[in-house]
Design a protein around this motif. Structure first.
Motif, PDB file in Angstrom:
ATOM      1  N   TRP A 209       0.842  -1.192   0.000  1.00 46.58           N
ATOM      2  CA  TRP A 209       0.000   0.000   0.000  1.00 46.58           C
ATOM      3  C   TRP A 209       0.882   1.248   0.000  1.00 46.58           C
ATOM      4  CZ3 TRP A 209       0.780   3.066   4.251  1.00 46.58           C
ATOM      5  CH2 TRP A 209       1.289   2.450   5.386  1.00 46.58           C
ATOM      6  N   GLN A 210       0.325   2.332  -0.450  1.00 49.98           N
ATOM      7  CA  GLN A 210       0.960   3.653  -0.453  1.00 49.98           C
ATOM      8  C   GLN A 210      -0.110   4.655  -0.055  1.00 49.98           C
ATOM      9  OE1 GLN A 210       4.118   4.494  -1.314  1.00 49.98           O
ATOM     10  NE2 GLN A 210       4.888   2.911  -2.679  1.00 49.98           N
ATOM     11  N   GLN A 211       0.320   5.877   0.231  1.00 51.03           N
ATOM     12  CA  GLN A 211      -0.628   6.945   0.513  1.00 51.03           C
ATOM     13  C   GLN A 211      -0.241   8.188  -0.275  1.00 51.03           C
ATOM     14  OE1 GLN A 211      -2.130   7.019   4.784  1.00 51.03           O
ATOM     15  NE2 GLN A 211      -0.084   6.155   5.039  1.00 51.03           N
TER      16      GLN A 211
ATOM     17  N   LEU B 201      -1.213  12.208  -0.066  1.00 47.14           N
ATOM     18  CA  LEU B 201      -1.890  13.177   0.781  1.00 47.14           C
ATOM     19  C   LEU B 201      -2.342  14.367  -0.051  1.00 47.14           C
ATOM     20  CD1 LEU B 201       0.509  13.106   3.867  1.00 47.14           C
ATOM     21  CD2 LEU B 201      -1.597  11.814   3.494  1.00 47.14           C
TER      22      LEU B 201
ATOM     23  N   ARG C  89      -6.783  11.921   2.318  1.00 48.68           N
ATOM     24  CA  ARG C  89      -5.755  10.939   2.005  1.00 48.68           C
ATOM     25  C   ARG C  89      -6.311   9.947   0.998  1.00 48.68           C
ATOM     26  NH1 ARG C  89      -4.233   6.603   6.587  1.00 48.68           N
ATOM     27  NH2 ARG C  89      -6.371   7.132   7.039  1.00 48.68           N
TER      28      ARG C  89
ATOM     29  N   PHE D 210      -5.681   6.255   0.015  1.00 49.81           N
ATOM     30  CA  PHE D 210      -5.023   5.030   0.452  1.00 49.81           C
ATOM     31  C   PHE D 210      -5.000   4.104  -0.752  1.00 49.81           C
ATOM     32  CE2 PHE D 210      -4.520   0.860   2.218  1.00 49.81           C
ATOM     33  CZ  PHE D 210      -3.687   1.044   3.321  1.00 49.81           C
TER      34      PHE D 210
ATOM     35  N   THR E 253      -4.000   0.714  -2.705  1.00 45.56           N
ATOM     36  CA  THR E 253      -3.741  -0.700  -2.465  1.00 45.56           C
ATOM     37  C   THR E 253      -4.258  -1.493  -3.661  1.00 45.56           C
ATOM     38  OG1 THR E 253      -3.974  -2.481  -0.833  1.00 45.56           O
ATOM     39  CG2 THR E 253      -5.908  -1.070  -1.201  1.00 45.56           C
TER      40      THR E 253
ATOM     41  N   LEU F 179      -9.170   4.466   8.175  1.00 53.51           N
ATOM     42  CA  LEU F 179      -9.350   5.646   7.327  1.00 53.51           C
ATOM     43  C   LEU F 179     -10.147   6.697   8.080  1.00 53.51           C
ATOM     44  CD1 LEU F 179     -10.290   3.878   3.964  1.00 53.51           C
ATOM     45  CD2 LEU F 179      -8.098   4.949   4.529  1.00 53.51           C
TER      46      LEU F 179
ATOM     47  N   ASP G 150     -11.546  10.236   3.541  1.00 58.93           N
ATOM     48  CA  ASP G 150     -10.421   9.581   2.879  1.00 58.93           C
ATOM     49  C   ASP G 150     -10.957   8.728   1.732  1.00 58.93           C
ATOM     50  OD1 ASP G 150      -8.518  10.692   4.524  1.00 58.93           O
ATOM     51  OD2 ASP G 150      -8.180   8.879   5.710  1.00 58.93           O
TER      52      ASP G 150
END
Length: 183
Positions: free
Chosen positions: A90-92, A94, A99, A101, A103, A116, A120
């Motif tokens: 996973w990464q985020q 901003l 956010r 998220f 995946t 979350l 988000d």
């Protein structure tokens, strides 16, 4: 920030070429790849133009502008061909007050949410089905698959621009689904 999303390429060179052409014209700062990049996986038929080494080569040309997450069909061997990181599940990203998220969808999904906050966005692939909607306090976004679409949908990709998430048909760019995510 303008982002382009693609998921479930599964080694299809024609789909990769289309994605990269759209990315070049889109003005997006980043191409977000939501996993299952090179391999077709044991449950899928070979996609049209299956050429994983060539897909890796073409994507590597844009490595500095790619954010990627590992899918259930991605492996350490795939990372050996790719010059951008693919090992994170996973990464985020901003945004201002929000956010994304990112995946693939086999670990975290609508049925197994990560923690979350309100507004988000869960951005995932894996199902090959396009989704752009608010569910409760969060948004769900799946750009579908560029190579092996399911559910009778067209091959598709996603765009984030000016607070709007859109799933777009790969061939004719028509909007399949969309949701405004501005809080």
């Amino acid at each position: 920030m303008k982002l382009m999303f693609a998921s479930d390429i599964h080694g299809s060179l024609p789909a990769t070429e289309q994605v990269l052409a759209h990315f070049a014209r889109s003005g997006a700062q980043w191409l977000v790849l939501l996993g299952d990049i090179l391999n077709h996986g044991p449950r899928n038929a070979l996609p049209e133009g299956y050429a994983p080494a060539e897909v890796a080569q073409r994507l590597n040309e844009q490595a500095a502008r790619i954010i990627a997450v590992r899918g259930n069909c991605d492996s350490e061997v795939d990372q050996m061909l790719l010059t951008f990181p693919l090992s994170a599940p996973w990464q985020q990203v901003l945004l201002s007050g929000q956010r994304l998220f990112l995946t693939h969808g086999h670990l975290f999904s609508p049925d197994n949410l990560p923690p979350l906050a309100q507004n988000d966005v869960l951005v995932y692939g894996h199902t090959h089905l396009p989704v752009a909607q608010r569910q409760g306090d969060i948004f769900h976004f799946n750009p579908g698959s560029v190579s092996i679409p399911k559910g009778g949908f067209a091959a598709s990709y996603g765009m984030l621009e000016e607070g709007m998430l859109r799933v777009m048909a790969l061939n004719d760019h028509r909007v399949i689904a969309q949701v405004a995510i501005n809080p």
